[in-house]
Every structure is written in C-alpha cells, then in structure tokens.
Motif scaffolding. Sequence first.
Motif, PDB file in Angstrom:
ATOM      1  N   SER A 116      78.217 -33.198  21.862  1.00  0.00           N
ATOM      2  CA  SER A 116      78.963 -33.799  22.537  1.00  0.00           C
ATOM      3  C   SER A 116      78.442 -35.352  22.569  1.00  0.00           C
ATOM      4  O   SER A 116      79.088 -36.023  22.219  1.00  0.00           O
ATOM      5  CB  SER A 116      79.076 -33.283  23.980  1.00  0.00           C
ATOM      6  N   GLU A 117      77.177 -35.539  22.670  1.00  0.00           N
ATOM      7  CA  GLU A 117      76.626 -36.949  22.614  1.00  0.00           C
ATOM      8  C   GLU A 117      77.105 -37.363  21.233  1.00  0.00           C
ATOM      9  O   GLU A 117      77.363 -38.747  21.410  1.00  0.00           O
ATOM     10  CB  GLU A 117      75.108 -36.938  22.816  1.00  0.00           C
ATOM     11  N   TYR A 118      76.768 -36.895  20.300  1.00  0.00           N
ATOM     12  CA  TYR A 118      77.008 -37.407  18.935  1.00  0.00           C
ATOM     13  C   TYR A 118      78.612 -37.216  18.223  1.00  0.00           C
ATOM     14  O   TYR A 118      78.904 -37.462  17.239  1.00  0.00           O
ATOM     15  CB  TYR A 118      76.009 -37.008  17.880  1.00  0.00           C
ATOM     16  N   ASP A 119      79.439 -36.810  19.258  1.00  0.00           N
ATOM     17  CA  ASP A 119      80.666 -36.551  18.680  1.00  0.00           C
ATOM     18  C   ASP A 119      81.022 -35.752  17.582  1.00  0.00           C
ATOM     19  O   ASP A 119      81.686 -36.125  16.669  1.00  0.00           O
ATOM     20  CB  ASP A 119      81.333 -38.053  18.761  1.00  0.00           C
ATOM     21  N   VAL A 120      80.343 -34.853  17.310  1.00  0.00           N
ATOM     22  CA  VAL A 120      80.342 -33.992  16.197  1.00  0.00           C
ATOM     23  C   VAL A 120      81.719 -33.204  16.349  1.00  0.00           C
ATOM     24  O   VAL A 120      81.461 -32.302  17.369  1.00  0.00           O
ATOM     25  CB  VAL A 120      79.148 -33.014  15.902  1.00  0.00           C
ATOM     26  N   ARG A 121      82.578 -33.257  15.665  1.00  0.00           N
ATOM     27  CA  ARG A 121      83.691 -32.583  15.726  1.00  0.00           C
ATOM     28  C   ARG A 121      83.771 -31.277  15.212  1.00  0.00           C
ATOM     29  O   ARG A 121      83.725 -31.131  14.041  1.00  0.00           O
ATOM     30  CB  ARG A 121      85.148 -33.377  15.496  1.00  0.00           C
TER      31      ARG A 121
ATOM     32  N   SER B  61      83.662 -31.447   8.535  1.00  0.00           N
ATOM     33  CA  SER B  61      84.110 -32.459   7.610  1.00  0.00           C
ATOM     34  C   SER B  61      82.799 -33.123   7.219  1.00  0.00           C
ATOM     35  O   SER B  61      81.881 -33.188   7.917  1.00  0.00           O
ATOM     36  CB  SER B  61      85.122 -33.109   8.218  1.00  0.00           C
ATOM     37  N   GLY B  62      82.758 -33.889   6.131  1.00  0.00           N
ATOM     38  CA  GLY B  62      81.612 -34.515   5.614  1.00  0.00           C
ATOM     39  C   GLY B  62      81.190 -35.596   6.633  1.00  0.00           C
ATOM     40  O   GLY B  62      79.884 -35.464   6.658  1.00  0.00           O
ATOM     41  N   GLY B  63      81.900 -36.283   7.374  1.00  0.00           N
ATOM     42  CA  GLY B  63      81.359 -37.339   8.360  1.00  0.00           C
ATOM     43  C   GLY B  63      80.692 -36.562   9.554  1.00  0.00           C
ATOM     44  O   GLY B  63      79.793 -36.912  10.054  1.00  0.00           O
ATOM     45  N   ASN B  64      81.294 -35.358   9.922  1.00  0.00           N
ATOM     46  CA  ASN B  64      80.850 -34.658  10.993  1.00  0.00           C
ATOM     47  C   ASN B  64      79.558 -34.034  10.622  1.00  0.00           C
ATOM     48  O   ASN B  64      78.585 -33.897  11.693  1.00  0.00           O
ATOM     49  CB  ASN B  64      81.915 -33.867  11.486  1.00  0.00           C
ATOM     50  N   GLN B  65      79.296 -33.670   9.416  1.00  0.00           N
ATOM     51  CA  GLN B  65      78.079 -33.026   8.857  1.00  0.00           C
ATOM     52  C   GLN B  65      76.938 -34.090   9.244  1.00  0.00           C
ATOM     53  O   GLN B  65      75.919 -33.881   9.462  1.00  0.00           O
ATOM     54  CB  GLN B  65      77.948 -32.642   7.683  1.00  0.00           C
ATOM     55  N   GLN B  66      77.272 -35.343   8.809  1.00  0.00           N
ATOM     56  CA  GLN B  66      76.304 -36.616   8.822  1.00  0.00           C
ATOM     57  C   GLN B  66      76.137 -36.735  10.304  1.00  0.00           C
ATOM     58  O   GLN B  66      74.993 -37.360  10.546  1.00  0.00           O
ATOM     59  CB  GLN B  66      77.069 -37.741   8.247  1.00  0.00           C
ATOM     60  N   LYS B  67      76.825 -36.909  11.118  1.00  0.00           N
ATOM     61  CA  LYS B  67      76.705 -37.102  12.616  1.00  0.00           C
ATOM     62  C   LYS B  67      75.920 -36.154  13.235  1.00  0.00           C
ATOM     63  O   LYS B  67      74.720 -36.521  14.028  1.00  0.00           O
ATOM     64  CB  LYS B  67      78.077 -37.187  13.203  1.00  0.00           C
ATOM     65  N   ALA B  68      75.906 -34.924  12.780  1.00  0.00           N
ATOM     66  CA  ALA B  68      74.894 -33.900  13.213  1.00  0.00           C
ATOM     67  C   ALA B  68      73.355 -34.214  12.845  1.00  0.00           C
ATOM     68  O   ALA B  68      72.633 -34.335  13.662  1.00  0.00           O
ATOM     69  CB  ALA B  68      75.285 -32.523  12.965  1.00  0.00           C
ATOM     70  N   ILE B  69      73.231 -34.796  11.587  1.00  0.00           N
ATOM     71  CA  ILE B  69      72.085 -34.878  11.090  1.00  0.00           C
ATOM     72  C   ILE B  69      71.393 -36.095  11.719  1.00  0.00           C
ATOM     73  O   ILE B  69      70.404 -36.220  12.370  1.00  0.00           O
ATOM     74  CB  ILE B  69      71.948 -35.391   9.487  1.00  0.00           C
TER      75      ILE B  69
END
Length: 510
Positions: free
Chosen positions: A386-391, A403-411
């Motif tokens: 939730s903090e990093y808005d990983v959809r 999605s590619g961008g959400n993988q990156q946000k998780a890392i």
Amino acid sequence: MEYVIEMLNIRKEFPGIVANDNINLQVKKGEIHALLGENGAGKSTLMNVLFGLYQPERGEIRVRGEKVHINSPNKANDLGIGMVHQHFMLVDTFTVAENIILGKEPKKFGRIDRKRAVQEVQDISDQYGLQIHPGAKVADISVGMQQRAEILKTLYRGADILIFDEPTAVLTPHEIKELMQIMKNLVNEGKSIILITHKLKEIMEVCDRVTIIRKGKGIKTLDVRDTNKDELASLMVGREVSFKTEKKAAQPGAEVLAIDGITVKDTRGVETVRDLSLSVKAGEIVGIAGVDGNGQSELIEAITGLRNTDSGTITLNGKQIQNLTPRKVTESGIGHIPQDRHKHGLVLDFPIGENIVLQSYYKKPYAAFGVLHKGEMYKKARCLISEYDVRTPDEYTHARALSGGNQQKAIIGREVDRNPDLLIAAQPTRGLDVGAIEFVHKKLIEQRDAGKAVLLLSFELEEIMNLSDRIAVIFEGHIIATVDPQDTTEQELGLLMAGSMQKEAGKANG
Ligand SMILES: Nc1ncnc2c1ncn2[C@@H]1O[C@H](COP(=O)(O)OP(=O)(O)OP(=O)(O)O)[C@@H](O)[C@H]1O
Ligand SMILES: [Mg+2]
C-alpha cells in the motif's frame, strides 16, 4: 478514414482484475500511435490481445476493415501484425540472420539457402536503415542491436503493423534517437506502428496520435499536435504531475562508501573498471553519469558482491567489503535496486508478498528457529504494497502477473524499507510512469535527508541532474570528473561522458 487496426470494446479479465474494460483503439495506416497509461493500466494486456497471446472475453478486432479472430501469434503474423517484446526472444549462440529466418528458412533443393537468407536480411536492413550485420552473433551485439534484430524478424515475416512494448526502456539516449529515426523510416515506407512508452518526450517527438488508458479504461484519443506533456501526464494519472523534484541543499556527513583504486574484469575477462575511486557520504546523492558500457554495471556488481575485484578496496562504514558474498554485503548495510529486475530483483513464480520481504525472510520476525512466520511476512507485505502503491489484486499474486512498472515499485519498496546505510539505485525509474517516477524521486531524497548515502546510476541525464548532489562521470572504467549539478549543463555532461573533455585534475575527486 482507413483504419488498419480497430479494437472495439475489448474486455480482458484476470482473476480479481479487469485489465481491459471496454477499450477502443483505432490505428490509421501510416501513423505512429502511442498507447499511454500508468503502470498496470492495461497497455501490455491490450497488445497481447492484438498479438493473439490472450483471448478477450468480449469485443471485436478488425484488421484493414475485416473482422478477425486472432487466436495465436501465428495468426497475428499471417495478418501482418508483428510485436517487438521488451524481453527479447533471440537465441544467443545464433547469428542475427539465423535468428531472423528461424522457422521461415528459404530452401534450395530442400536445404537451407544461407546465402539467400543473409542477402534478404541485408536488404531489409538497408531498406529501413537498421544498419545491422546479418553475420554477427547475437551474444556479441548490444541491446540496441538485438532489438533491431527483433524488428527485422517481424519485417522478414511480412509485418506491416508493428507493436513496440516500451522499446526505449532498455536503450541508451543515443540508441533511442536512432530507434526514433527507424520508426520514422518504417512509417515512411507505409508501415503502421503502435508504440507503448512512458516517455512523454518521445510521444511529442515522433507520434501522430495518442490513446490514453487509465485503470483498464480508455480515456481519450488525441492528435499529438493538439496536446502537450502536462496535459498527457494529467490525463494519464488523473492529477497534476511535477517534473521538477524539490529538494533542500544536502547536508553531507561522514563517509559511508569509500572505493579506492579498484579494478574489475567483465565476464569476458576484460578490465572494464580500472583504478576507480569514489566516495559517497551520508546525506548525499551521488549520481554516476556515463555512456552505457563504460564499466558502470561492473562497478555496481563489485560493490554488491556479484563480481570480484582484482585490486583496490571497497569500504563501507570503515569496514572492507570487497569480494564478500552478496548476502554478507546486504547484511553489512547496502540496499540495491538492480538494473535487471528479472535477473536479480524478483523470483517471478513467488507471490509478490514474499518477494517484497525477500531480503529479510531469514530474519526475525519472519523467521525464528528456522520456521517462517508467513502471517507476519504477509502483514508486512500488505503495508509495503500500500505504501509503494504496488497495484496487484492481492499479496498472493505471483510477481510474474504484475505489470512491469509494479514489479519495479515492489523492489524499490523492499530495498528502501530495509533502511540500508547505502542505497544503490540502478536505473530506479526504468519502465515507471510519470506519477511513479515523481514518487520514487521523493523517496530517494527522503532517504538522503534521513542521512543515508545514495548512489544513483541512470542513463537519464535529466534524472541525474535533478537528483544528484554530486555527479561522478565514468569513462572507460574510470571516474574522470566529479561535478556539481548546479554549475554544469547537460551539454557539458554529455561532452565529459564522451571523453572529449577533461575537468581540471583538482576537481576529479572532490
Ligand atoms: N498474466 C496475468 N495474470 C494475472 N494478471 C495479469 C496478467 N497480466 C497482467 N495482469 C494484470 O493486469 C493489469 C494490467 O497489466 P498490464 O501488464 O497490461 O499493464 P501495463 O499498462 O502494461 O503496465 P506497465 O506500464 O507497468 O507495463 C495489471 O493489474 C496486472 O497485474
Ligand atoms: Mg506493460
């Protein structure tokens, strides 16, 4: 008006999510049509539907006015649709020509006619200005050239509608310029292009029209000449986006990372980092600027324990860490947002909830006496998501389905949350939408202001200029200058990066 592609009311669902909710996309012959949307908006899904990789639940596809059912990539090929994926699908040990003709070999007396194959590949390359050598081995050519091989492959199969999914995310600025020219050549020769990109500048430069999607829904299709970057950004994320990052002056403290005269060899045994020295203090962001292939990957690998050094020392908070294992390096206080999220960042077939706490899974409170406490782990994961808005539909979804961008946000969430003394961010915003980039930049500055040392590697000069407190220019494995972003320009940086200008020696290690 003649449309080559019409996707009408397309609906595609995945468990727990409607990825495409009644989307329309109409592409005119001979245009470059941009597909723009936030990370997870549904762009790749829509293109995978068009390329026959996914079957939509509802909707109609027309190609050159005719209603079609595209149930496989082969069918898409037959209809003249080609796709250049972000992760290339080439065989490393084959030559460019061999890869291109694979499955479509020209035959002579029942045997493969190699000479003709090479000639045909050369002809197509010349026609569109691809400048590729058919005889080169894929393993020996740059990422940019590999991408051109993929483009050639679709052309060789007769594609006249080309889909590019974030082609420029993996390219250097120079390669991007060349790709833009290639795209122009393609449309001049009558091809039509659908381009997915997060870089608004690219859309403004080469595209004719742009379709914006948000959260799976089509928002609008615009003529590029009637819009601008700000409007596109706000249509896409549903709010205003600031492109300039606000930050106070840095308050550098003690030295956290000290690199002294290291030499590192690349996989082929070539010394790509030579007698390199660099220092990063607490509370500052040091950006590394350089043309790709000047040793930056090997440098990062050496610091993070993925590659051995041959000489010199790497010191973190006064302790030498060169040639330790990656886990030891991590434990000594380094966080790493890696360049290649698939190779080093994520275990794709693990739930995202486990990936996001991956680096700490063997520690309390997630593990005690060798037992993993999944409950604790997932609780933490939910916070970070939730903090990093990983959809993602939920924390149990496999990383592969994001999605590619959400993988990156998780890392990024995982590495920042570990609270390391030194955070290494290698291409941290690659593949992210403008809203997410703004967020990541804020996070990196927050880390700096909390007294962390941040080492940033990026090919985006704008990002380097905006974020860094000091910029170290790397050239042929050596830091040739350290400059203050306040008193330099992108032009000057460019010259330094090309090795065609030397800063006075005195400044070189500032
Ligand atoms: N194979 C799949 N299984 C389950 N969910 C999926 C799958 N592929 C995509 N999704 C989901 O569908 C949504 C749209 O994803 P998609 O990859 O199309 O986004 P995108 O617009 O390409 O984003 P990005 O800019 O980050 O690449 C996301 O929520 C994603 O998690
Ligand atoms: Mg995508």
